[in-house]
Design a protein around this motif. Structure first.
Motif, short mmCIF file in Angstrom:
data_model
loop_
_atom_site.label_atom_id
_atom_site.label_comp_id
_atom_site.label_asym_id
_atom_site.label_seq_id
_atom_site.Cartn_x
_atom_site.Cartn_y
_atom_site.Cartn_z
N ILE A 31 29.61 -91.62 -80.26
CA ILE A 31 29.45 -90.94 -78.98
C ILE A 31 27.99 -90.51 -78.79
CG2 ILE A 31 30.13 -88.94 -77.57
CD1 ILE A 31 32.39 -90.93 -78.02
N ILE A 32 27.47 -90.78 -77.61
CA ILE A 32 26.17 -90.24 -77.21
C ILE A 32 26.45 -89.20 -76.14
CG2 ILE A 32 23.95 -90.71 -76.10
CD1 ILE A 32 24.07 -93.51 -77.30
N SER A 33 26.10 -87.97 -76.42
CA SER A 33 26.41 -86.89 -75.49
C SER A 33 25.17 -86.42 -74.75
CB SER A 33 27.06 -85.72 -76.23
OG SER A 33 27.37 -84.68 -75.31
N PHE A 34 25.25 -86.51 -73.43
CA PHE A 34 24.22 -85.95 -72.55
C PHE A 34 24.79 -84.73 -71.82
CE2 PHE A 34 22.55 -90.54 -71.98
CZ PHE A 34 21.64 -90.38 -73.01
N SER A 35 25.77 -84.08 -72.42
CA SER A 35 26.50 -83.03 -71.71
C SER A 35 25.99 -81.62 -71.97
CB SER A 35 27.99 -83.11 -72.07
OG SER A 35 28.18 -82.95 -73.47
N ALA A 36 25.55 -81.34 -73.16
CA ALA A 36 25.23 -79.96 -73.53
C ALA A 36 23.92 -79.49 -72.92
CB ALA A 36 25.18 -79.81 -75.04
N GLY A 37 23.93 -78.29 -72.38
CA GLY A 37 22.72 -77.71 -71.81
C GLY A 37 22.00 -76.84 -72.80
N GLU A 38 21.63 -77.41 -73.93
CA GLU A 38 20.92 -76.63 -74.93
C GLU A 38 19.84 -77.47 -75.60
OE1 GLU A 38 23.44 -75.32 -78.09
OE2 GLU A 38 24.29 -77.30 -78.47
N PRO A 39 18.71 -76.84 -75.95
CA PRO A 39 17.65 -77.58 -76.64
C PRO A 39 18.14 -78.11 -77.98
CG PRO A 39 16.86 -75.45 -75.87
CD PRO A 39 18.35 -75.43 -75.73
N ASP A 40 17.67 -79.28 -78.36
CA ASP A 40 18.01 -79.82 -79.67
C ASP A 40 17.00 -79.39 -80.73
OD1 ASP A 40 16.11 -81.42 -78.29
OD2 ASP A 40 16.47 -83.10 -79.64
N PHE A 41 16.04 -78.56 -80.34
CA PHE A 41 15.03 -78.06 -81.28
C PHE A 41 15.60 -76.88 -82.07
CE2 PHE A 41 12.63 -80.26 -78.09
CZ PHE A 41 11.58 -80.84 -78.79
N ASP A 42 15.11 -76.72 -83.30
CA ASP A 42 15.52 -75.59 -84.11
C ASP A 42 14.85 -74.32 -83.59
OD1 ASP A 42 16.77 -74.18 -86.07
OD2 ASP A 42 15.45 -74.80 -87.70
N THR A 43 15.48 -73.19 -83.85
CA THR A 43 14.90 -71.90 -83.47
C THR A 43 13.57 -71.69 -84.19
OG1 THR A 43 17.13 -71.01 -83.21
CG2 THR A 43 15.33 -69.42 -83.41
N PRO A 44 12.53 -71.24 -83.49
CA PRO A 44 11.23 -71.03 -84.13
C PRO A 44 11.29 -70.12 -85.35
CG PRO A 44 10.99 -70.95 -81.76
CD PRO A 44 12.46 -71.03 -82.04
N LYS A 45 10.41 -70.41 -86.30
CA LYS A 45 10.41 -69.72 -87.59
C LYS A 45 10.18 -68.22 -87.44
CE LYS A 45 8.48 -70.22 -92.27
NZ LYS A 45 9.81 -70.37 -92.87
N ALA A 46 9.32 -67.82 -86.52
CA ALA A 46 9.03 -66.39 -86.35
C ALA A 46 10.29 -65.61 -85.96
CB ALA A 46 7.95 -66.20 -85.29
N ILE A 47 11.15 -66.24 -85.19
CA ILE A 47 12.41 -65.59 -84.78
C ILE A 47 13.34 -65.47 -85.98
CG2 ILE A 47 14.46 -65.85 -83.33
CD1 ILE A 47 12.63 -67.34 -81.31
N LYS A 48 13.45 -66.55 -86.75
CA LYS A 48 14.29 -66.52 -87.95
C LYS A 48 13.80 -65.44 -88.92
CE LYS A 48 15.43 -71.46 -88.09
NZ LYS A 48 15.32 -72.67 -88.93
N ASN A 49 12.48 -65.39 -89.14
CA ASN A 49 11.92 -64.41 -90.07
C ASN A 49 12.19 -62.98 -89.61
OD1 ASN A 49 10.95 -66.44 -91.70
ND2 ASN A 49 8.87 -66.37 -90.90
N ALA A 50 12.11 -62.75 -88.30
CA ALA A 50 12.37 -61.41 -87.77
C ALA A 50 13.83 -61.03 -87.98
CB ALA A 50 12.01 -61.36 -86.28
N ALA A 51 14.73 -62.00 -87.85
CA ALA A 51 16.15 -61.73 -88.08
C ALA A 51 16.41 -61.40 -89.55
CB ALA A 51 16.99 -62.94 -87.66
N ILE A 52 15.80 -62.19 -90.43
CA ILE A 52 15.98 -61.95 -91.87
C ILE A 52 15.43 -60.58 -92.26
CG2 ILE A 52 15.24 -62.72 -94.17
CD1 ILE A 52 15.24 -65.61 -92.94
N ALA A 53 14.26 -60.25 -91.72
CA ALA A 53 13.65 -58.95 -92.03
C ALA A 53 14.54 -57.80 -91.55
CB ALA A 53 12.27 -58.86 -91.39
N ALA A 54 15.15 -57.97 -90.38
CA ALA A 54 16.02 -56.92 -89.84
C ALA A 54 17.25 -56.74 -90.72
CB ALA A 54 16.43 -57.28 -88.42
N ILE A 55 17.80 -57.85 -91.21
CA ILE A 55 18.96 -57.77 -92.09
C ILE A 55 18.59 -57.05 -93.39
CG2 ILE A 55 20.56 -59.13 -93.51
CD1 ILE A 55 20.43 -61.27 -91.25
N GLU A 56 17.46 -57.43 -93.95
CA GLU A 56 17.03 -56.84 -95.23
C GLU A 56 16.69 -55.35 -95.10
OE1 GLU A 56 13.89 -59.45 -96.47
OE2 GLU A 56 15.29 -60.83 -97.48
N LYS A 57 16.28 -54.95 -93.90
CA LYS A 57 15.96 -53.53 -93.67
C LYS A 57 17.21 -52.71 -93.33
CE LYS A 57 11.24 -54.28 -91.97
NZ LYS A 57 10.36 -54.26 -90.77
#
Length: 389
Positions: A31-57
């Motif tokens: 299947i080739i899907s052109f249906s989803a309205g979402e980026p296929d890019f991964d979430t930027p690293k700075a956002i991930k790091n901020a989430a991890i830091a918040a969890i650890e705090k």
């Protein structure tokens, strides 16, 4: 047993098609899907790091309903920097995605038989939200020759004493069209001396192409600032669709207060960790990631257009933003659901029928996928159209 308002809701056609495509993929279908309205890019690293830091705090506790002070300040800063909009942090609420922002605003603004003007084609959830609030969707057809945008003259003819809200979406889903500043000023002039609230959905604002300028409706003048609810989020431009971070800002203190009460009695605060994660995306730390993504989408759009231009009996508007193409197939098939079902069955390509956006005889593709899949999928569509009967 169920309430009438719950029974009028229809399933989101975009989510339904995406779910079906995923089910078929899981069964081993190509299947080739052109249906989803979402980026296929991964979430930027700075956002991930901020989430991890918040969890650890240990930032996993309840927060104030509208959001932590740091994220409200970040939204305030973003709106000032990117959109020339001055809001107090007390005029901002963060929500579970822009869809949640829209839903809460409609629930707080629209009563039984109130009219909400919705340009067509529209994002599939707009009329459903209005119907759930027992309001009446009033559709204005955006003509293909106008880039599927409504005109001030059309708006004026649609306004009645019952008109409560105007929905605006620029860049738009499913078209990717962008209202120019002149067009917005003409619309703003029609709204003067009315009490109509504008819900301005600007979720795709950082995905524009060919140097097309984006104008926030609220930024036009003092009148538009007072009547507009600016709605945005990070699902599209922050590559955070599953994180569910949206926000709204309004000078209407009664509305903001009502939304806070509604949210306080439903979701309370949104996920505390995601609030911290959103801050770098709002304050500019991820601007280069967003620009890289924007450039990739523009290139993919051009690849898709080059292939589509060679397919006979279709037409389409060249999108200036977002990551969609809305394709006119009326010379081939006016029943878009029938066309899309057959396309999925015979060529294993998932697209969204135009009927879900209020315009039958069209279908939408999302080019938020790789160039290879775009080429392969559009080749299948070309073959399907050639042999269609």
């Amino acid at each position: 047993m169920l309430t009438k308002r719950s029974q009028v809701l229809e399933e989101s056609i975009t989510l339904a098609i995406a779910s079906l495509a995923n089910e078929l993929k899981a069964k081993g279908e190509d299947i080739i899907s052109f249906s989803a309205g979402e980026p296929d890019f991964d979430t930027p690293k700075a956002i991930k790091n901020a989430a991890i830091a918040a969890i650890e705090k240990g930032c996993g506790k309840y927060t104030a309903v509208p959001g932590i002070k740091e994220v409200l300040k970040a939204v305030q800063t973003k709106l000032k920097k990117d959109n020339a909009l001055d809001y107090e942090t007390s005029e901002v609420v963060v929500n579970v995605g822009a869809k949640h922002s829209l839903f809460q605003c409609i629930e707080c603004l629209v009563e039984k038989d109130d009219e909400v003007i919705i340009p067509t084609p529209y994002w599939v959830s707009y009329p459903e939200m209005v119907k759930f609030a027992e309001g009446k969707p009033v559709f204005i057809e955006g003509l293909e020759k106008n880039g599927f945008k409504i005109t001030a003259e059309q708006l004026q003819k649609a306004i009645t004493p019952k008109t409560k809200v105007l929905m605006l979406n620029s860049p738009s889903n499913p078209i990717g069209s962008i209202y120019r500043k002149k067009e917005l000023l003409e619309i703003a002039e029609i709204l003067k001396n009315t009490n109509i609230v504008v819900l301005s959905d600007e979720i795709y604002e950082k995905l524009s192409y060919d140097n097309t300028e984006i104008t926030a409706f609220a930024s036009l003048n003092e009148d538009t600032l007072k009547r507009t609810v600016t709605i945005n989020g990070l699902s599209k431009c922050g590559a955070m669709p599953g994180w569910r971070f949206g926000y709204m800002a309004s000078k209407n203190k009664e509305l903001i207060s009502a939304v806070k009460r509604l949210q306080g009695q439903s979701t309370s605060n949104i996920c505390s960790v995601i609030q911290y994660a959103a801050i770098p995306a709002l304050t500019g730390e991820c601007d280069q990631d967003i620009e890289t993504m924007r450039q990739a989408f523009e290139k993919r759009r051009n690849v898709a257009l080059e292939i589509l231009e060679k397919i006979p009996n279709i037409s389409f508007y060249k999108p200036e933003g977002a990551f969609y193409l809305f394709i006119n197939i009326q010379k081939i098939e006016k029943d878009s659901m029938k066309f899309c079902k057959k396309l999925l069955e015979e060529e294993k390509v998932a697209v969204v029928p135009g009927v879900g956006f209020g315009m039958d005889g069209y279908f939408r593709i999302s080019y938020a996928t790789s160039e290879d899949l775009i080429k392969k999928g559009l080749e299948r569509i070309a073959k399907f159209i050639k042999n269609y009967n």
